[in-house]
Enzyme design. Structure first.
Site, mmCIF file in Angstrom:
data_model
loop_
_atom_site.group_PDB
_atom_site.id
_atom_site.type_symbol
_atom_site.label_atom_id
_atom_site.label_comp_id
_atom_site.label_asym_id
_atom_site.label_seq_id
_atom_site.Cartn_x
_atom_site.Cartn_y
_atom_site.Cartn_z
ATOM 1 N N GLN B 78 0.822 -1.217 0.000
ATOM 2 C CA GLN B 78 0.000 0.000 0.000
ATOM 3 C C GLN B 78 0.852 1.262 0.000
ATOM 4 O OE1 GLN B 78 -3.180 -0.045 3.192
ATOM 5 N NE2 GLN B 78 -2.309 -2.069 3.499
ATOM 6 N N HIS B 82 1.970 5.391 -3.066
ATOM 7 C CA HIS B 82 2.096 6.856 -3.028
ATOM 8 C C HIS B 82 3.195 7.275 -3.998
ATOM 9 C CE1 HIS B 82 -0.743 7.817 0.209
ATOM 10 N NE2 HIS B 82 -0.516 6.562 0.541
ATOM 11 N N ARG B 143 10.653 -17.564 -1.968
ATOM 12 C CA ARG B 143 9.883 -16.583 -1.161
ATOM 13 C C ARG B 143 8.391 -16.605 -1.468
ATOM 14 N NH1 ARG B 143 10.607 -10.723 -4.248
ATOM 15 N NH2 ARG B 143 11.093 -11.702 -6.234
ATOM 16 N N ASN B 159 7.858 14.644 0.795
ATOM 17 C CA ASN B 159 7.888 16.053 1.176
ATOM 18 C C ASN B 159 6.661 16.374 2.029
ATOM 19 O OD1 ASN B 159 5.691 16.925 -0.530
ATOM 20 N ND2 ASN B 159 7.092 16.802 -2.271
ATOM 21 N N ALA B 160 6.652 17.569 2.614
ATOM 22 C CA ALA B 160 5.622 17.901 3.604
ATOM 23 C C ALA B 160 4.229 17.977 2.974
ATOM 24 C CB ALA B 160 5.967 19.230 4.293
ATOM 25 N N ARG B 170 -4.289 8.099 5.485
ATOM 26 C CA ARG B 170 -3.862 6.900 6.197
ATOM 27 C C ARG B 170 -4.071 6.980 7.708
ATOM 28 N NH1 ARG B 170 -3.730 3.223 2.044
ATOM 29 N NH2 ARG B 170 -2.322 3.904 0.398
#
Lengths: 230, 230, 230, 230
Positions: B78, B82, B143, B159-160, B170
């Site tokens: 998840q 972004h 795996r 970044n902010a 989230r």
């Protein structure tokens, strides 16, 4: 006037963060321990290895913020096309125009007749701008008469991966002279701040030893010194 | 095990850089002078103003780099969605798996029978992984038998502006519990480092006073303290 | 002159693809079967549901490509700041400038005296451009004297999610008039092509029923018709 | 099971749109006229020219949407790292797991003993998942016991520039076998739909005639046929 670049701030210990992030991919340790354990010499050699291998993804973790002043809107229009970057630009809608600040291309500067015509035009453009504002035209519309060369200011943030990409494209001899000058000053600034992240950077002729452009200039850069000289 | 977040590094004086960049848009001064002229109190009030107005674009100039350890691959899958962020992740192709490190969801942990079955399954999965590797199966294929909950490590840079977006999505009560816990720890870390950039952050119920989700949880957060409590 | 937008091409059956992608997230079926099974009415109602819930992520699967002609470089400079988009722009380095093509702001057009001064300035700027080129100045430098209002052409591609974001920002009454006009024409074009993807779009005053801007214009749009009227 | 890729939809006449956009940069005409004037042969030769010159920026105007089924979450985790792309993925939080659908790596499939152990493990993992759900564990937590190889479904949209980048990285012999197989099927599909956009694509060994990886596999691809064979 000529543009001026100043490094405002940057990721603290960016090179070390990049090296720790890259090491994490191939290590069972945690990133905090890797970061602590990396001395300057290990950082230097590991970053050189990443750059040679073309593994620039971890370079994204180090970020650099510049003040760019006195750039024409010709060049700022190109600059903001770089999407992996952040820009804040002085607004012509809100900030009234003051003294005639038009970037003078070297080709014009070197020709006295053309220079005279150019500077006279810049002055007249500003006069007309003021006349229009006095007649009630909004600043955002009056600016339509200002020349393309009019100077602007920006704050620009790029990470080290995008910077390498930017230097590759914009330090090519075939790039527009003004964005090349911005790129040159940016590279000087980041090399002073984090030399190990930018020990080698620039167009393919210098970093790869060969140009891939179909219409190459035929004059490869041999050294970083040559690239960084004005 | 439970995930652990550590702030590795960040843009030095990021809040001041954000404030200077935002001021530049409406000022005839250059960004260097604006940056020099901004004291802590001015930075604080100006950033609060930007946040209230929803003008988050200059927040991109401040960047934060985290070490995230002990995150399940459920949550890391998840997290890497972004796109305005940078990730370096421990490779399961190259790093051999050691001790049984599987993230245990609280719902399983609180149920002794389920917990026993879960932990037995994690042990057996690791045993089978080792058997396959011993039989000559490459690590990258062995795996495939490891459980989704298997822990991974990442270095993450945001970044902010993206962080505010991340916290908005989230830290919602309806987000998956594990990515909420990562977000909570990230917010604690950045608030300690740059409180003025994150004085208010989180889901709309807290920052806007109203939830826009069609199937809302009906339990709005009232304060930052409530949001940040485990 | 005034800008003109033409929809060149787009994702075939984009609305249906968006609906199938959104359905996939909550369905055990495969996307191909979902796509086949969706009739126009189901697509319409499902897309309306997604928009109301603010779930715009699947809207990225439908993409639209526009020809934009006669836009000033003032407006194109703003346009290319949208990073989730693709641009190809006519080059002033390579394409010689022909007839005086300068975008005339309505505020100037409505004032005969200002209009006269403006048009005279555009003519003189072009004359100077030609003089400089005749004197041997490269086109890329001569263009520094052209006014900001000079017209350019672009091909622009945005997906439906970015378009919704673009319409939200750029159809606000406080946006610059020229980029509003581009946005208006783009919205007209995509509504004709894929009405169900854009049944409601625009600034918050129209889509959310409330403006969140601190300095709001105080004149909310009540209907799509009002928004789309010139 | 093995993954299956299907091209759901795409930009209509994407190749022609790319060619028109590229032509616009160097032409005084408008993009609509350029688009109208381009016949198939001109499109073909112009796109070949762009690709050879490495000028991929206009390739962003053509977009492709795929249904991908039966991909392991190992491979989907890699896939979603491509940021210049759009993804909708079947949710394990909401969609209950049915039959044991675990991707079987070829290395395991070819070894009867390992295959038996692997398939037994997949069955037991599903049994445990069901037991946990029956005991009241939420689906989103029960899935922590499912193997990494568990199959997922996605809708993926990429433009032709990103696809070229994707094929360059993911069709390398050193890429993970499963994401290579997805890339191979995607390339087959787009070559059928828009052959002129993808006449040559793949890793550097094939498109540039030389590998730049420091640990190269030493087995360059000689032809597209070789690359596209299973």
């Amino acid at each position: 006037m000529v543009c001026a670049v100043k490094l405002l701030t940057r990721t603290a210990e960016g090179g070390r963060a990049v090296a720790a992030a890259a090491k994490l991919c191939y290590s069972p340790s945690d990133a905090g321990s890797l970061f602590e354990g990396l001395g300057p010499e290990k950082v230097r050699s590991f970053l050189a290895h990443l750059r040679k291998a073309g593994h620039f993804s971890p370079f994204e973790h180090a970020s650099f913020t510049f003040a760019v002043d006195g750039l024409s809107r010709v060049a700022s229009h190109q600059l903001v096309r770089h999407r992996m970057a952040s820009f804040s630009q002085q607004s012509q809608r809100y900030v009234p125009v003051g003294t005639p600040e038009c970037v003078l291309p070297p080709s014009v500067s070197e020709n006295p007749e053309c220079r005279g015509l150019f500077e006279e035009h810049a002055r007249r453009s500003l006069e007309l701008y003021r006349t229009l504002v006095d007649r009630g035209i909004p600043k955002e519309d009056a600016r339509f008469v200002l020349p393309h060369g009019w100077a602007t200011r920006l704050v620009v943030t790029m990470n080290a991966r995008e910077l390498h990409h930017f230097f590759r494209l914009r330090l090519c001899r075939r790039a527009q002279w003004e964005i090349r000058e911005v790129a040159r000053q940016m590279l000087l600034a980041v090399r002073e701040a984090e030399p190990e992240l930018f020990d080698l950077a620039g167009p393919d002729c210098l970093t790869e030893g060969a140009c891939r452009e179909p219409s190459s200039c035929g004059r490869p850069y041999a050294t970083m010194e040559e690239l960084l000289a004005r």
